[in-house]
Design a protein around this motif. Structure first.
Motif, PDB file in Angstrom:
ATOM      1  N   ASP A  15       0.872  -1.376   0.168  1.00 57.37           N
ATOM      2  CA  ASP A  15       0.075   0.224   0.027  1.00 57.37           C
ATOM      3  C   ASP A  15       0.936   1.309   0.008  1.00 57.37           C
ATOM      4  O   ASP A  15       0.488   2.255  -0.670  1.00 57.37           O
ATOM      5  N   LEU A  16       1.840   1.144   1.047  1.00 60.38           N
ATOM      6  CA  LEU A  16       2.744   2.395   0.777  1.00 60.38           C
ATOM      7  C   LEU A  16       3.822   2.509  -0.237  1.00 60.38           C
ATOM      8  O   LEU A  16       3.715   3.479  -0.819  1.00 60.38           O
ATOM      9  N   VAL A  17       4.078   1.431  -0.740  1.00 61.29           N
ATOM     10  CA  VAL A  17       5.002   1.370  -2.370  1.00 61.29           C
ATOM     11  C   VAL A  17       3.896   2.077  -3.219  1.00 61.29           C
ATOM     12  O   VAL A  17       4.367   3.006  -4.078  1.00 61.29           O
ATOM     13  N   ARG A  18       2.671   1.755  -3.436  1.00 62.61           N
ATOM     14  CA  ARG A  18       1.949   2.066  -4.399  1.00 62.61           C
ATOM     15  C   ARG A  18       1.541   3.678  -4.366  1.00 62.61           C
ATOM     16  O   ARG A  18       1.577   4.238  -5.154  1.00 62.61           O
ATOM     17  N   ALA A  21       4.744   5.827  -4.655  1.00 64.39           N
ATOM     18  CA  ALA A  21       5.513   5.667  -5.748  1.00 64.39           C
ATOM     19  C   ALA A  21       4.497   6.920  -7.011  1.00 64.39           C
ATOM     20  O   ALA A  21       5.070   7.332  -7.726  1.00 64.39           O
ATOM     21  N   GLU A  22       3.049   6.353  -6.777  1.00 64.25           N
ATOM     22  CA  GLU A  22       2.161   7.510  -7.582  1.00 64.25           C
ATOM     23  C   GLU A  22       2.534   8.984  -7.178  1.00 64.25           C
ATOM     24  O   GLU A  22       2.245   9.578  -7.922  1.00 64.25           O
ATOM     25  N   ALA A  23       2.926   9.142  -6.075  1.00 65.41           N
ATOM     26  CA  ALA A  23       2.917  10.264  -5.532  1.00 65.41           C
ATOM     27  C   ALA A  23       4.303  10.933  -5.791  1.00 65.41           C
ATOM     28  O   ALA A  23       4.706  12.348  -5.770  1.00 65.41           O
ATOM     29  N   GLY A  24       5.296  10.151  -6.378  1.00 61.71           N
ATOM     30  CA  GLY A  24       6.655  10.661  -6.923  1.00 61.71           C
ATOM     31  C   GLY A  24       7.580  10.618  -5.973  1.00 61.71           C
ATOM     32  O   GLY A  24       8.818  10.827  -6.364  1.00 61.71           O
ATOM     33  N   TYR A  25       7.613   9.952  -4.908  1.00 57.42           N
ATOM     34  CA  TYR A  25       8.415   9.968  -3.772  1.00 57.42           C
ATOM     35  C   TYR A  25       9.430   8.775  -4.081  1.00 57.42           C
ATOM     36  O   TYR A  25      10.527   8.708  -3.610  1.00 57.42           O
ATOM     37  N   LEU A  26       9.072   7.697  -4.872  1.00 61.71           N
ATOM     38  CA  LEU A  26       9.598   6.516  -5.045  1.00 61.71           C
ATOM     39  C   LEU A  26       9.956   6.378  -6.577  1.00 61.71           C
ATOM     40  O   LEU A  26       9.326   5.571  -7.373  1.00 61.71           O
ATOM     41  N   PRO A  27      10.745   7.286  -7.360  1.00 62.25           N
ATOM     42  CA  PRO A  27      10.828   7.189  -8.927  1.00 62.25           C
ATOM     43  C   PRO A  27      11.330   5.988  -9.397  1.00 62.25           C
ATOM     44  O   PRO A  27      10.760   5.525 -10.402  1.00 62.25           O
ATOM     45  N   HIS A  28      12.364   5.352  -8.751  1.00 63.95           N
ATOM     46  CA  HIS A  28      12.674   4.005  -9.271  1.00 63.95           C
ATOM     47  C   HIS A  28      11.552   2.965  -9.294  1.00 63.95           C
ATOM     48  O   HIS A  28      11.415   2.215 -10.442  1.00 63.95           O
ATOM     49  N   ALA A 238      12.939   5.690   4.953  1.00 65.65           N
ATOM     50  CA  ALA A 238      13.480   4.114   4.598  1.00 65.65           C
ATOM     51  C   ALA A 238      13.045   4.141   3.324  1.00 65.65           C
ATOM     52  O   ALA A 238      13.981   3.349   2.752  1.00 65.65           O
ATOM     53  N   TYR A 239      11.782   4.167   3.004  1.00 65.77           N
ATOM     54  CA  TYR A 239      11.331   3.694   1.798  1.00 65.77           C
ATOM     55  C   TYR A 239      12.179   4.766   0.605  1.00 65.77           C
ATOM     56  O   TYR A 239      12.441   4.047  -0.404  1.00 65.77           O
ATOM     57  N   GLN A 240      12.345   5.864   0.773  1.00 64.04           N
ATOM     58  CA  GLN A 240      12.981   6.441  -0.281  1.00 64.04           C
ATOM     59  C   GLN A 240      14.610   6.175  -0.371  1.00 64.04           C
ATOM     60  O   GLN A 240      15.145   6.224  -1.439  1.00 64.04           O
ATOM     61  N   LEU A 241      15.203   5.740   0.802  1.00 69.65           N
ATOM     62  CA  LEU A 241      16.442   5.298   0.584  1.00 69.65           C
ATOM     63  C   LEU A 241      16.481   3.678  -0.063  1.00 69.65           C
ATOM     64  O   LEU A 241      17.350   3.654  -0.849  1.00 69.65           O
TER      65      LEU A 241
END
Length: 559
Positions: A15-18, A21-28, A238-241
């Motif tokens: 849920d957090l990944v989705r 990622a959609e919000a642009g915090y996790l570009p890869h 942590a998710y961004q790293l």
């Protein structure tokens, strides 16, 4: 034929990944989900790390691979012992591929200490005390090389110690620094060879979520906007790293590599249900304690034994201690002492059901199975399990009126295999939508009971969720399609198919053919099934290692 990079991320929430990622915090991860496939990955029934990582590595459920808990009951006794890689009763993906001649690397995967022989290299998971301990690496000389080049190895981040002293920033920095260093060491080792399967795991995300979930979830009862303004959202950090680390590995591997990102379970609010269970069983008379005077005498004796152990620990030369600890008698003495601390208070002659406090489920005190069992096998045993299911199913949080558990089940409903006896007789799925705040209210035999927690879990605000994350990206992987129905046991089966190896006939997992643009070749699907592989025994923990591991289990809330 492709190569495979497996990146394990402990507790990565789909849920957090989705969302991020959609919000642009996790570009890869956003790129990988658009160009590859992803979705939830169903964990093992208890969605806990000691079960799930071996299931990921073997493709089997815990009743087949043999591990239920980090601290596991010794058959025929009330004692417990720390699990090691020896306790995995079937071959891992690394052993299977090594036997087939493939080149493999296994870094930081939990439940791999001591590290056994591989056709490649390995660094044990976080239960390994340090690089100086036997079994830390394969080959053994790799430990010396890593010490010379990198100094100490960040097997485990000491998050709890900083959190409980109010040093939140130090806790966050310690976890993130360990994650960075593991990745840097992994990239160094990746460049040393050519790999059919290279696997690296990161557990720091789980530690951060355990202690900082209340700063991630505005609905958490302990959410503190002031702390969020001061420290930010440590879970997001942590998710961004992790996302940045994944991007670095994307650049490192070749175009012929399929990247699989998998987590052992998800994350969410910590229910606290397991902290109430021992007192619930006592309050309704299923667990009966010895008289207070007896418990006091045993406590005095236990304190004396502990003091003697501490004195000997400080006085004896390290070399002599290691020799003593490595004997069978020395190891069992340490484990037996620890077990007595858990069970000395219980009057087994009057106890019908009990639980170890770090587990989430009860055992029945069965005659002939337990040393002092009183419940007969057969109808009496089944009636006792039915009573336990009714008791826990109807229990509620007094503060909210919400049910404490979503489901209570018989172990054989969700597990199958020759090692079913390592699993408690009744399983519990605690209500993942709430944190128990008030007394637990239950009804037993028409009597209303209220109980408070039996143990404290200071600092822990985040728990596990039943669905982890799966992302696949690379040659022949489908594009943008959501994955449904994937299970953690399917990871090993999928890797075997990718590398042209047959899937053993007794494996629970199946290849995730839906993840690829075209199904695996028909010839591969028809490859002859193999029988189960067993693994040779290796050396268990010394007592010195036990002390380190006990503290790490406390840090993660398992004790």
């Amino acid at each position: 034929m492709p190569r495979v990079l497996l990146i394990g991320v402990d507790g990565l929430s789909p849920d957090l990944v989705r969302e991020w990622a959609e919000a642009g915090y996790l570009p890869h991860l956003r790129e990988m989900l658009a160009e590859g496939v992803g979705g939830p990955l169903r964990s093992t029934p208890e969605f806990s790390s000691p079960q799930a990582w071996p299931s990921l590595m073997t493709g089997t459920n815990p009743a087949k691979h043999g591990i239920f808990s980090f601290l596991q009951r010794v058959p025929g006794s009330y004692d417990v012992a720390h699990v090691t890689s020896n306790d995995i009763q079937v071959a891992t993906i690394f052993a299977m591929l090594s036997k087939a001649g493939a080149r493999v690397a296994c870094l930081n995967m939990p439940c791999t200490y001591p590290m056994g022989p591989l056709n490649g290299l390995g660094v044990a998971g976080w239960l390994c005390p340090s690089l100086r301990h036997r079994g830390a690496t394969w080959p053994p000389k790799l430990a010396d090389e890593l010490r010379r080049r990198f100094g100490s190895y960040p097997f485990h981040a000491e998050v709890k110690r900083h959190v409980l002293r109010g040093r939140y920033q130090l806790a966050i920095e310690a976890a993130l620094a360990g994650l960075r260093k593991k990745s840097e060491i992994g990239k160094y080792l990746y460049r040393q060879g050519s790999w059919d399967l290279f696997a690296i795991a990161f557990v720091e995300t789980d530690a951060i979520q355990h202690y900082f979930w209340h700063l991630c979830d505005p609905g958490h009862p302990d959410y503190d906007a002031e702390l969020v303004n001061r420290w930010g959202n440590p879970v997001l950090q942590a998710y961004q790293l992790i996302d940045d680390v994944i991007g670095q590995w994307q650049e490192l591997v070749g175009d012929d590599t399929v990247i699989i990102i998998a987590s052992d379970h998800g994350a969410g609010i910590y229910n606290r249900g397991r902290t109430y269970l021992p007192n619930l069983l006592r309050e309704v008379g299923l667990t009966v304690d010895r008289p207070a005077a007896f418990r006091q005498l045993r406590a005095i004796g236990g304190a004396g034994r502990q003091k003697l152990g501490e004195v000997l620990h400080h006085l004896l030369p390290k070399r002599l201690k290691m020799r003593l600890y490595n004997t069978r008698f020395g190891r069992r003495a340490v484990e037996s002492f620890f077990s007595r601390q858990l069970t000395d208070a219980i009057d087994w002659q009057r106890t019908r059901a009990y639980c170890y406090y770090w587990e989430t489920a009860p055992w029945v005190n069965v005659r002939g199975r337990e040393p002092e069992g009183i419940v007969a096998a057969g109808k009496e045993y089944e009636d006792m399990r039915a009573q336990l299911i009714d008791l826990i199913s109807l229990a509620e949080d007094a503060a909210t009126g919400q049910p404490a558990a979503d489901r209570v089940y018989l172990r054989e409903e969700l597990y199958n295999g020759p090692y079913l006896e390592v699993i408690p007789d009744v399983g519990i799925w605690w209500n993942q939508q709430i944190t128990l705040e008030g007394p637990l209210v239950a009804n037993f035999g028409g009597r209303r009971v209220e109980v408070k927690p039996a143990i404290a879990v200071p600092g822990i605000t985040g728990g596990h969720a039943p669905e982890g994350t799966l992302v696949m990206w690379g040659p022949s992987v489908g594009s943008g399609a959501p994955v449904t129905g994937a299970r953690i046991e399917d990871i090993t089966a999928t890797i075997l198919r990718l590398l042209g190896q047959p899937v053993p006939h007794d494996m629970d997992g199946v290849p995730l053919e839906c993840c690829f643009e075209s199904n695996f070749a028909k010839a591969e699907r028809a490859a002859a099934a193999q029988g189960a592989n067993t693994v040779p025994p290796a050396s268990p923990y010394t007592a010195e290692e036990e002390e380190i591991i006990i503290e790490r289990l406390r840090n993660l809330g398992y004790m």
